[in-house]
Each structure stands twice: as C-alpha cells, then as structure tokens.
Motif scaffolding. Sequence first.
Motif, PDB file in Angstrom:
ATOM      1  N   LEU A 105       8.387  -0.683  -5.836  1.00  0.00           N
ATOM      2  CA  LEU A 105       8.938  -2.206  -4.649  1.00  0.00           C
ATOM      3  C   LEU A 105       7.736  -3.015  -4.523  1.00  0.00           C
ATOM      4  O   LEU A 105       6.767  -2.656  -3.914  1.00  0.00           O
ATOM      5  CB  LEU A 105       9.960  -1.306  -3.429  1.00  0.00           C
ATOM      6  N   VAL A 106       8.055  -4.073  -4.697  1.00  0.00           N
ATOM      7  CA  VAL A 106       6.861  -5.161  -3.914  1.00  0.00           C
ATOM      8  C   VAL A 106       7.508  -6.092  -3.479  1.00  0.00           C
ATOM      9  O   VAL A 106       8.989  -6.231  -3.263  1.00  0.00           O
ATOM     10  CB  VAL A 106       6.562  -5.193  -4.732  1.00  0.00           C
ATOM     11  N   LEU A 107       7.070  -6.635  -2.353  1.00  0.00           N
ATOM     12  CA  LEU A 107       7.060  -8.239  -1.934  1.00  0.00           C
ATOM     13  C   LEU A 107       6.335  -9.232  -2.785  1.00  0.00           C
ATOM     14  O   LEU A 107       6.715 -10.587  -1.838  1.00  0.00           O
ATOM     15  CB  LEU A 107       7.041  -7.865   0.018  1.00  0.00           C
ATOM     16  N   VAL A 108       5.924  -9.216  -3.423  1.00  0.00           N
ATOM     17  CA  VAL A 108       5.557 -10.691  -3.548  1.00  0.00           C
ATOM     18  C   VAL A 108       3.992  -9.387  -5.113  1.00  0.00           C
ATOM     19  O   VAL A 108       4.821  -8.412  -5.540  1.00  0.00           O
ATOM     20  CB  VAL A 108       3.693 -10.876  -3.309  1.00  0.00           C
TER      21      VAL A 108
ATOM     22  N   SER B 161       0.685  -1.232   0.255  1.00  0.00           N
ATOM     23  CA  SER B 161       0.206   0.334  -0.022  1.00  0.00           C
ATOM     24  C   SER B 161       0.805   1.100   0.105  1.00  0.00           C
ATOM     25  O   SER B 161       0.912   2.439  -0.330  1.00  0.00           O
ATOM     26  CB  SER B 161      -1.038   0.180   1.231  1.00  0.00           C
ATOM     27  N   THR B 162       1.746   1.193   0.748  1.00  0.00           N
ATOM     28  CA  THR B 162       2.886   2.428   1.099  1.00  0.00           C
ATOM     29  C   THR B 162       3.374   2.157  -0.107  1.00  0.00           C
ATOM     30  O   THR B 162       3.599   3.267  -1.119  1.00  0.00           O
ATOM     31  CB  THR B 162       3.524   1.935   1.462  1.00  0.00           C
ATOM     32  N   SER B 163       3.589   1.425  -1.369  1.00  0.00           N
ATOM     33  CA  SER B 163       4.193   1.494  -2.426  1.00  0.00           C
ATOM     34  C   SER B 163       3.337   2.134  -3.663  1.00  0.00           C
ATOM     35  O   SER B 163       3.603   3.287  -4.704  1.00  0.00           O
ATOM     36  CB  SER B 163       5.205   0.148  -2.729  1.00  0.00           C
ATOM     37  N   ALA B 164       1.891   1.657  -3.825  1.00  0.00           N
ATOM     38  CA  ALA B 164       1.733   2.484  -3.636  1.00  0.00           C
ATOM     39  C   ALA B 164       0.949   3.628  -4.174  1.00  0.00           C
ATOM     40  O   ALA B 164       0.910   4.169  -5.133  1.00  0.00           O
ATOM     41  CB  ALA B 164      -0.157   1.691  -4.209  1.00  0.00           C
ATOM     42  N   THR B 165       1.206   3.804  -2.694  1.00  0.00           N
ATOM     43  CA  THR B 165       0.645   5.392  -2.609  1.00  0.00           C
ATOM     44  C   THR B 165       1.157   6.546  -2.863  1.00  0.00           C
ATOM     45  O   THR B 165       1.766   7.091  -3.447  1.00  0.00           O
ATOM     46  CB  THR B 165      -0.043   4.962  -1.094  1.00  0.00           C
TER      47      THR B 165
ATOM     48  N   ASP C  83      23.990  -3.912  -3.550  1.00  0.00           N
ATOM     49  CA  ASP C  83      22.073  -4.088  -3.839  1.00  0.00           C
ATOM     50  C   ASP C  83      21.957  -3.221  -2.821  1.00  0.00           C
ATOM     51  O   ASP C  83      20.700  -2.962  -3.216  1.00  0.00           O
ATOM     52  CB  ASP C  83      22.659  -5.068  -3.755  1.00  0.00           C
ATOM     53  N   VAL C  84      22.602  -2.931  -1.168  1.00  0.00           N
ATOM     54  CA  VAL C  84      22.097  -2.199  -0.542  1.00  0.00           C
ATOM     55  C   VAL C  84      21.054  -0.557  -0.634  1.00  0.00           C
ATOM     56  O   VAL C  84      20.363  -0.559  -0.738  1.00  0.00           O
ATOM     57  CB  VAL C  84      21.817  -2.331   0.917  1.00  0.00           C
ATOM     58  N   ALA C  85      22.173  -0.243  -1.313  1.00  0.00           N
ATOM     59  CA  ALA C  85      22.215   0.952  -1.748  1.00  0.00           C
ATOM     60  C   ALA C  85      20.935   1.485  -3.003  1.00  0.00           C
ATOM     61  O   ALA C  85      20.713   2.345  -2.724  1.00  0.00           O
ATOM     62  CB  ALA C  85      23.589   1.741  -2.348  1.00  0.00           C
ATOM     63  N   PHE C  86      20.897   0.362  -4.152  1.00  0.00           N
ATOM     64  CA  PHE C  86      21.094   0.039  -4.872  1.00  0.00           C
ATOM     65  C   PHE C  86      18.991   0.396  -4.254  1.00  0.00           C
ATOM     66  O   PHE C  86      18.089   0.601  -4.960  1.00  0.00           O
ATOM     67  CB  PHE C  86      20.312  -0.411  -5.914  1.00  0.00           C
ATOM     68  N   GLU C  87      18.599  -0.525  -3.469  1.00  0.00           N
ATOM     69  CA  GLU C  87      17.108  -0.638  -3.169  1.00  0.00           C
ATOM     70  C   GLU C  87      16.704   0.870  -2.329  1.00  0.00           C
ATOM     71  O   GLU C  87      15.570   1.404  -1.933  1.00  0.00           O
ATOM     72  CB  GLU C  87      16.959  -2.107  -1.514  1.00  0.00           C
ATOM     73  N   ALA C  88      17.820   1.159  -1.410  1.00  0.00           N
ATOM     74  CA  ALA C  88      17.745   2.679  -0.475  1.00  0.00           C
ATOM     75  C   ALA C  88      17.348   3.331  -1.266  1.00  0.00           C
ATOM     76  O   ALA C  88      16.240   4.341  -0.538  1.00  0.00           O
ATOM     77  CB  ALA C  88      18.747   2.605   0.548  1.00  0.00           C
ATOM     78  N   PHE C  89      18.059   4.259  -2.195  1.00  0.00           N
ATOM     79  CA  PHE C  89      17.789   4.886  -3.118  1.00  0.00           C
ATOM     80  C   PHE C  89      16.679   4.904  -3.362  1.00  0.00           C
ATOM     81  O   PHE C  89      15.736   5.973  -4.317  1.00  0.00           O
ATOM     82  CB  PHE C  89      18.881   5.276  -3.454  1.00  0.00           C
ATOM     83  N   SER C  90      16.418   3.349  -3.848  1.00  0.00           N
ATOM     84  CA  SER C  90      15.222   3.018  -4.758  1.00  0.00           C
ATOM     85  C   SER C  90      14.016   3.716  -3.860  1.00  0.00           C
ATOM     86  O   SER C  90      12.603   3.960  -4.561  1.00  0.00           O
ATOM     87  CB  SER C  90      14.735   2.073  -5.494  1.00  0.00           C
ATOM     88  N   ALA C  91      14.414   3.097  -2.789  1.00  0.00           N
ATOM     89  CA  ALA C  91      12.956   3.762  -1.924  1.00  0.00           C
ATOM     90  C   ALA C  91      12.182   5.116  -1.281  1.00  0.00           C
ATOM     91  O   ALA C  91      11.945   5.559  -1.331  1.00  0.00           O
ATOM     92  CB  ALA C  91      12.883   2.495  -0.147  1.00  0.00           C
TER      93      ALA C  91
ATOM     94  N   SER D 261      14.690  -2.278  -8.416  1.00  0.00           N
ATOM     95  CA  SER D 261      15.227  -3.881  -6.823  1.00  0.00           C
ATOM     96  C   SER D 261      15.903  -4.546  -7.947  1.00  0.00           C
ATOM     97  O   SER D 261      16.461  -4.691  -8.927  1.00  0.00           O
ATOM     98  CB  SER D 261      14.326  -4.015  -6.423  1.00  0.00           C
ATOM     99  N   THR D 262      17.377  -5.010  -6.759  1.00  0.00           N
ATOM    100  CA  THR D 262      18.566  -5.911  -7.833  1.00  0.00           C
ATOM    101  C   THR D 262      18.002  -7.152  -7.208  1.00  0.00           C
ATOM    102  O   THR D 262      18.348  -8.276  -7.864  1.00  0.00           O
ATOM    103  CB  THR D 262      19.853  -5.812  -7.168  1.00  0.00           C
ATOM    104  N   GLY D 263      16.902  -7.136  -6.085  1.00  0.00           N
ATOM    105  CA  GLY D 263      16.542  -8.444  -6.796  1.00  0.00           C
ATOM    106  C   GLY D 263      16.214  -9.088  -5.115  1.00  0.00           C
ATOM    107  O   GLY D 263      15.686 -10.437  -4.778  1.00  0.00           O
TER     108      GLY D 263
END
Length: 447
Positions: free
Chosen positions: A60-63, A51-55, A380-388, A395-397
């Motif tokens: 980013l998704v978990l599923v 919901s946060t990701s969409a709003t 990879d972590v920096a990729f996710e953090a900056f992406s968020a 995401s790198t997966g």
Amino acid sequence: MFGKFEKRMSGTQMIALGFLLLIFIGTILLMLPVSSRNGEWTPFITALFTSTSATCVTGLVLVDTFTHWSIFGQLVLLVLIQIGGLGFITIGITVSLILRKKIGLKQRGLIKESLNTLEIGGVVRLVRRVIGGTFLFEMSGAFILTLRFLKDMDVLHAIYYGIFHSISAFCNAGFDLMGRYSPFSSITRFYNDPVVILTISALILIGGIGFFVWNDLREHGLHCRHYALQTKMVLSATAVCLFGGTLLFYLFEHNRLFAGMSFGEQLLNSFFCTVTPRTAGFNAVDNGALSESSKFLSIVFMFIGGAPGSTAGGVKVTTIFVLLLSVRSTLTRTTGTNIFGRRLEESVITKSVVVLMFQLTLALSATLAITAISGYPVIDVAFEAFSALDTVGMSTGITSSLSTSCHIILILLMYLGRLGSLSFALSFTDKKRIAHVMQPVEKINVG
C-alpha cells in the motif's frame, strides 16, 4: 545493560522490536531529501507509511513509487522489502554464517520463530537453503523479466526493473516502478502479456508456499507420500484456491471488466486475480472497477493468505484447512480431526480458532473505524483494511485520499499483520505464569 534487557525478552518480543527498529530506520532514510525525486523532505507520515508497507511487504502506498522516490529512495525500499520478506533474523544469521560465528541455542530458537518451523533441529541448514533458494528464484525471475523489459527500455533500466519487480514479487510486496508510464498503474500495462503475468505469478506462489514446504520438496522431490502433513495441506489448499478462484473470477468478470479481452486473456487475468490477493498486491486490472462480488472474493483470498513461514500474510491456508476439517469432523460425528492418514492435535484446532477470530476482529474493527471517519463505501474500506492487515497491498484507489488518522490505523494493521496478530498479543504474556486452576463445569447451549 543492553545484554540484561535482551535476556529478559522473549523471541517474539525481539522480532517485534526488530521490525519496529527497521521501520524507524527506513522512515528516517525515506524522509531525507536524497530519497525523493524532487530533492525535498518527505513528510513524516508518508515516509512512515511507506517504510511500514515495505518492511511488512504489503505494497500500500500514499505516493507513486516511481514518480516520488529517487533511485536512492527506491533502493531503500528494495532493501526493506528484502529484509522484511525473509525476516531480519534470517538476514542476521546469514551474516553470522558468513563471518563463521557460532549459532547458539537462543539464536536457533529465534530462527524457529522467525521462519515458523515445527522443530528447532536443522534450522541453520534451513536458513542456508532459504537464502540460496531466494537468490536462485529472484535472479531467475529477474532474468526473464529483464528480457521482456528490453522491448520497452534500455539495458540498464531493463535489468534494474527486472531485479526490482522480481524481488518485490517473490517477497509478496507488490511495489512497482510502472509509474513511469502511469502513476499507481501497477502492471496493468501488461494485462495481456503472459511472460510478465506468469513470471510474477510464479514468484508470488513460490514465495508464498513457505520455507518449510521448500525444504520438504527439496528433500523428497516428487515422492508425495513422504511429504510432511503441512506440505500436503499447503499444496492441496493452494491448488484448490487457484482453480476455484480462477473459475469464480472468470464467471464474475468475463462479461464485465474482462469483456473486451480474448478468452485466453480472460483466463490469464482470472488466474492473476486469484494469485495476487495471496498476498502480493500487484494488479493487472483496475481493482476499483471490479464487481462487488469480485471485490468480496478478493477480500476472502486476502484473509486466507499464503502458507506459514512464508513471505505471505493472512491467517494462512493451513488455518482455514484445519477449521474446515474440524467442521467436517463435528458434522460427521467423527472422533478426532483426521486428514491424509494423520490426526491433528487439539491444540492446533484451538489455535486456528483464536487466529481466525483475532484477525477477523481486527479487520472488522478497522473497517468500522475507517468507514466512520472517511465516509467511503464499506466494501472499499474493507478492501483496504483487509489488504493492510493481511499484508496484501491491493487497493481500490482510496488509500492516498484517506485522512492521517486512517493512515495510522492502516500502519498499525500492516505491522500487526506482518508479525501475526496472535504472536503480537502473546508477546505480552510470554513471561507470565498462569495458575492452572480447574474451575467447576457448567453446561450451556451453543449454535
């Protein structure tokens, strides 16, 4: 009682609270069994993250969106993306206009803050143009994508997929339904399809240049000399980023990830790798397979983001432009920071520095925390953090394999990134009065 509480709140605080409520409503709806494809309750943290990701139009998704969510769940996501992309203030004002309600000064101030415009005058007219332009661009994109998807699916599915991906691309959200072919694959299936790649790229760029720029282009057409300074800066910076990024991604990957592609496909994917980090979240190639230099370049583009008052995130191209101009003025010992025959206000330069430092501090702090918790490689972590934080969604997966504490960090980053980290910080000081006492001056050395 609610009216008194509302009066005590600043515009920034109301926007922050509104996004929280929207995220909460989306979380409740996504948790319901009717929202999942298997008819079971979705765990709270998964629903909250999605919901946060969409709003916050992140992506980013978990599923996987297709395999986990039912049609109802997907429609909930689509509504959250649309409201999150345009801003709930814009949607609310549009409803008021349809009902012919009077738009007061307070509401106009909220529109100004929500759309990040320079003046309060003409904001209602701007809302009308934003809604009209959004409908025009999204439906045009949906029409083109529907025609393309008809080659792979029946008419109803092609229309639905066309509308979903057009809205997701225009709002720079990055959600997709291509899990029907392979989970978490995004649009890698169409890496060599110029119709899909260029249509989605166009929607991303149009949504990311900002509503103020839209309005300026509509009023002055191709008469560049009459454009506002912000429009000139946004268009110039966007052109430089697109050209420079395409060239760099080609140089980095033409003998690596793009090795099996034709020259035209290499250019197409180099261009898309430049467009999507600003801040759409789609990917036509495997992000995890990018070279370290390409991952770092993607992080740079994520951090820059799009234009102010757009569906994009990041620190914004104007912020980086202003800082580069300030550096140039310092190095050339020029009085004032000048561009296109105009001088920038000193307050704009100061705000740009604060935005840069605020965003960079949050991203690096989150990277450090997630790296310490997860043990994944720092790039990879920096990729996710900056992406968020920059509401990109690339995401790198590793997103789904992170721990719950890491997911909470990413949720906070997405929320702060959509509001603007500086705006969120200022929301706590909007009502405070600071005494303007001038302290004694003392010199220090810097640099």
